[in-house]
Design a protein around this motif. Structure first.
Motif, PDB file in Angstrom:
ATOM      1  N   ASN A 128    -106.522 -48.014 -56.151  1.00 15.55           N
ATOM      2  CA  ASN A 128    -105.485 -47.207 -56.789  1.00 15.55           C
ATOM      3  C   ASN A 128    -105.991 -45.801 -57.116  1.00 15.55           C
ATOM      4  N   PHE A 129    -107.285 -45.709 -57.473  1.00 17.52           N
ATOM      5  CA  PHE A 129    -107.884 -44.393 -57.758  1.00 17.52           C
ATOM      6  C   PHE A 129    -107.832 -43.501 -56.515  1.00 17.52           C
ATOM      7  N   ILE A 130    -108.212 -44.070 -55.367  1.00 18.34           N
ATOM      8  CA  ILE A 130    -108.189 -43.306 -54.113  1.00 18.34           C
ATOM      9  C   ILE A 130    -106.757 -42.903 -53.766  1.00 18.34           C
ATOM     10  N   ILE A 131    -105.820 -43.848 -53.920  1.00 13.61           N
ATOM     11  CA  ILE A 131    -104.418 -43.564 -53.586  1.00 13.61           C
ATOM     12  C   ILE A 131    -103.855 -42.479 -54.505  1.00 13.61           C
ATOM     13  N   TYR A 132    -104.200 -42.538 -55.798  1.00 11.65           N
ATOM     14  CA  TYR A 132    -103.651 -41.596 -56.786  1.00 11.65           C
ATOM     15  C   TYR A 132    -104.054 -40.160 -56.476  1.00 11.65           C
ATOM     16  N   PHE A 133    -105.297 -39.965 -56.042  1.00 15.38           N
ATOM     17  CA  PHE A 133    -105.780 -38.607 -55.799  1.00 15.38           C
ATOM     18  C   PHE A 133    -105.623 -38.172 -54.337  1.00 15.38           C
ATOM     19  N   SER A 134    -105.000 -39.001 -53.543  1.00 15.61           N
ATOM     20  CA  SER A 134    -104.839 -38.644 -52.135  1.00 15.61           C
ATOM     21  C   SER A 134    -103.569 -37.816 -51.935  1.00 15.61           C
ATOM     22  N   ASN A 135    -103.673 -36.800 -51.077  1.00 17.01           N
ATOM     23  CA  ASN A 135    -102.505 -35.991 -50.724  1.00 17.01           C
ATOM     24  C   ASN A 135    -101.970 -36.362 -49.341  1.00 17.01           C
ATOM     25  N   ASN A 136    -102.519 -37.432 -48.782  1.00 13.72           N
ATOM     26  CA  ASN A 136    -102.142 -37.855 -47.436  1.00 13.72           C
ATOM     27  C   ASN A 136    -100.939 -38.798 -47.524  1.00 13.72           C
ATOM     28  N   THR A 137     -99.736 -38.239 -47.358  1.00 13.63           N
ATOM     29  CA  THR A 137     -98.520 -39.055 -47.498  1.00 13.63           C
ATOM     30  C   THR A 137     -98.448 -40.140 -46.438  1.00 13.63           C
ATOM     31  N   GLU A 138     -98.744 -39.770 -45.196  1.00 11.56           N
ATOM     32  CA  GLU A 138     -98.707 -40.756 -44.123  1.00 11.56           C
ATOM     33  C   GLU A 138     -99.756 -41.843 -44.337  1.00 11.56           C
ATOM     34  N   GLY A 139    -100.934 -41.408 -44.815  1.00  7.34           N
ATOM     35  CA  GLY A 139    -101.988 -42.382 -45.085  1.00  7.34           C
ATOM     36  C   GLY A 139    -101.601 -43.356 -46.173  1.00  7.34           C
ATOM     37  N   MET A 140    -100.905 -42.844 -47.212  1.00  2.48           N
ATOM     38  CA  MET A 140    -100.466 -43.722 -48.299  1.00  2.48           C
ATOM     39  C   MET A 140     -99.458 -44.750 -47.804  1.00  2.48           C
ATOM     40  N   LYS A 141     -98.595 -44.330 -46.879  1.00  4.78           N
ATOM     41  CA  LYS A 141     -97.646 -45.281 -46.289  1.00  4.78           C
ATOM     42  C   LYS A 141     -98.388 -46.347 -45.484  1.00  4.78           C
ATOM     43  N   SER A 142     -99.423 -45.903 -44.756  1.00  2.00           N
ATOM     44  CA  SER A 142    -100.208 -46.868 -43.968  1.00  2.00           C
ATOM     45  C   SER A 142    -100.912 -47.869 -44.869  1.00  2.00           C
ATOM     46  N   VAL A 143    -101.464 -47.382 -45.978  1.00  2.25           N
ATOM     47  CA  VAL A 143    -102.146 -48.274 -46.918  1.00  2.25           C
ATOM     48  C   VAL A 143    -101.161 -49.284 -47.501  1.00  2.25           C
ATOM     49  N   ALA A 144     -99.968 -48.784 -47.911  1.00  2.00           N
ATOM     50  CA  ALA A 144     -98.969 -49.681 -48.498  1.00  2.00           C
ATOM     51  C   ALA A 144     -98.561 -50.756 -47.497  1.00  2.00           C
ATOM     52  N   PHE A 145     -98.326 -50.349 -46.240  1.00  5.24           N
ATOM     53  CA  PHE A 145     -97.914 -51.313 -45.222  1.00  5.24           C
ATOM     54  C   PHE A 145     -99.045 -52.287 -44.902  1.00  5.24           C
ATOM     55  N   TRP A 146    -100.279 -51.768 -44.843  1.00  8.52           N
ATOM     56  CA  TRP A 146    -101.425 -52.608 -44.485  1.00  8.52           C
ATOM     57  C   TRP A 146    -101.718 -53.637 -45.574  1.00  8.52           C
ATOM     58  N   THR A 147    -101.605 -53.208 -46.851  1.00  7.42           N
ATOM     59  CA  THR A 147    -101.893 -54.140 -47.940  1.00  7.42           C
ATOM     60  C   THR A 147    -100.822 -55.222 -48.078  1.00  7.42           C
ATOM     61  N   SER A 184    -109.119 -54.832 -49.015  1.00  7.96           N
ATOM     62  CA  SER A 184    -108.114 -53.784 -49.246  1.00  7.96           C
ATOM     63  C   SER A 184    -108.778 -52.462 -49.610  1.00  7.96           C
ATOM     64  N   LEU A 185    -109.804 -52.525 -50.437  1.00  9.46           N
ATOM     65  CA  LEU A 185    -110.525 -51.306 -50.806  1.00  9.46           C
ATOM     66  C   LEU A 185    -111.172 -50.670 -49.581  1.00  9.46           C
ATOM     67  N   GLY A 186    -111.779 -51.491 -48.728  1.00 14.92           N
ATOM     68  CA  GLY A 186    -112.398 -50.963 -47.510  1.00 14.92           C
ATOM     69  C   GLY A 186    -111.372 -50.283 -46.608  1.00 14.92           C
ATOM     70  N   ALA A 187    -110.203 -50.899 -46.453  1.00 14.54           N
ATOM     71  CA  ALA A 187    -109.154 -50.324 -45.600  1.00 14.54           C
ATOM     72  C   ALA A 187    -108.599 -49.043 -46.212  1.00 14.54           C
ATOM     73  N   THR A 188    -108.378 -49.053 -47.521  1.00 14.06           N
ATOM     74  CA  THR A 188    -107.875 -47.847 -48.205  1.00 14.06           C
ATOM     75  C   THR A 188    -108.857 -46.698 -48.037  1.00 14.06           C
ATOM     76  N   PHE A 189    -110.127 -47.003 -48.190  1.00 12.88           N
ATOM     77  CA  PHE A 189    -111.189 -46.016 -48.016  1.00 12.88           C
ATOM     78  C   PHE A 189    -111.146 -45.422 -46.600  1.00 12.88           C
ATOM     79  N   ALA A 190    -111.001 -46.294 -45.605  1.00 14.38           N
ATOM     80  CA  ALA A 190    -110.998 -45.831 -44.208  1.00 14.38           C
ATOM     81  C   ALA A 190    -109.771 -44.984 -43.893  1.00 14.38           C
ATOM     82  N   ILE A 191    -108.604 -45.383 -44.405  1.00 12.55           N
ATOM     83  CA  ILE A 191    -107.360 -44.687 -44.067  1.00 12.55           C
ATOM     84  C   ILE A 191    -107.254 -43.341 -44.785  1.00 12.55           C
TER      85      ILE A 191
END
Length: 366
Positions: A195-214, A127-134
């Motif tokens: 969660n650290f990466i998600i918290y500081f990310s401004n990529n809304t679409e990316g956050m949706k992708s991470v949520a769906f992927w996880t 999950s961390l690897g995928a979050t990092f990539a997205i």
């Protein structure tokens, strides 16, 4: 003396009868799995009759030499079944079998009924690897433009497994307790970084992708994903089916295994590396799908006992059935909406696991 001989004969007949019952049950489950695949392929936003679904599958599998498509209701049925639904159904079968296999092997290896890819930190690493990539952007790079998320998920799973091994081996002999504790630490650490990466990310679409992927999804499955996963799974299934005696011995504990001349640490390393590889491949293919590796072995031990000669094949087929039907439910429970399959497996798995735990007759390893 005669009474003892009669008793032994009766016991042997009972054992043969039980074996025949299990073989018959296994064949019935195999037939039900085939039927489940056909049902899974025919159901969707476009409902296709079972007979036509079967005709299309047979025609395509035989490369056009068996049957024909003259009586198929619509020409759009063929690409829907062959390009979208059939590879997805096969992926569900493979992932269900693979997660169940990993659950059985990990629980025996660390002698802990709670062991599965999540407890041991492998899924969290993926999950961390995928979050990092997205969210960081490697998924859109030129080299990884098509496989970026999958590559980093696989890399995350392998790195997490390696760190767990290093931690468990520090300070002396590697034990099952140290493996589980190391896995829990790495799992928490990977989740914190995600969660650290998600918290500081401004990529809304990316956050949706991470949520769906996880949450896990089979929606993006295509044919090119299947050969590698099915090949690795087949090799590992054959290998672990040949290892049932060692796996049974592992449940007896370190002292008993040492007495029998079995090097537990060597087998632990081999089994954990192989299951980590398979888990990384599965997570890279469809995200994280929880509870399958945990509940299927628990559920089956109540029927097959702890003997891995029986437990392994039944885990493979029941795991496949569980995920094929979970995928069907995920696509049909709410009209026009597809639930992430990981949500559904957790909704089914959690109460089932509680039921198994409350059963007085259940004992791990017995």
């Amino acid at each position: 003396m005669k009474a003892l001989q009669n008793g032994a004969t009766h016991k042997k007949r009972f054992s043969n009868h039980s074996q025949k019952v299990l073989i018959g049950l296994f064949i019935l489950l195999g037939l039900f799995l085939v039927l489940s695949l056909i049902i899974s392929i025919s159901i969707g936003q476009v409902s296709i009759p079972l007979r036509e679904t079967f005709q299309i599958v047979i025609y395509k599998l035989s490369n056009g030499t068996i049957g024909n498509l003259d009586h198929v209701g619509s020409s759009s049925y063929v690409p829907i079944i062959w390009q979208i639904r059939f590879p997805r159904a096969i992926m569900a079968l493979l992932i269900g079998a693979g997660l169940s296999l990993c659950g059985v092997i990990m629980q025996a290896t660390v002698q802990n009924p709670l062991a599965d890819p999540y407890i041991l930190g492998i899924s969290s690493g993926a999950s961390l690897g995928a979050t990092f990539a997205i969210l960081i952007g490697f998924g859109s790079g030129s080299f990884f433009s098509q496989t970026g998320v999958a590559f980093w998920a696989f890399a995350g799973a392998l790195v997490a497994s390696l760190i767990v091994f290093i931690l468990a081996g520090m300070g002396g002999k590697m034990t099952s307790v140290k493996l589980v504790l190391s896995g829990m630490v790495i799992s928490a650490l990977c989740s914190a970084f995600s969660n650290f990466i998600i918290y500081f990310s401004n990529n809304t679409e990316g956050m949706k992708s991470v949520a769906f992927w996880t949450m896990g999804s089979l929606a993006a499955t295509s044919w090119h994903q299947l050969p590698l996963l099915s090949g690795v799974l087949f090799i590992l299934v054959v290998f672990f089916l040949s290892q049932f005696r060692v796996l049974n011995t592992l449940l007896l504990g370190d002292e008993a295994a040492t007495t029998l001349g079995i090097d537990l640490n060597l087998y632990r390393k081999i089994y954990m590396v192989l299951t980590a590889l398979l888990t990384g491949l599965m997570v890279a293919s469809c995200g994280t799908i929880g509870f399958v590796g945990l509940i299927i072995p628990h559920f089956l031990r109540a029927f097959t006992g702890a003997n891995h000669q029986k437990l392994l094949p039944f885990s493979l087929i029941i795991g496949s059935l569980f995920l094929v039907w979970s995928d069907i439910l995920a696509r049909t429970m709410i009209a026009g909406v597809e639930l992430p399959i990981g949500i559904l497996t957790s909704l089914i798995g959690a109460p089932l696991f509680l039921y198994i735990l409350t059963k007085k007759s259940y004992q791990f390893g017995g």
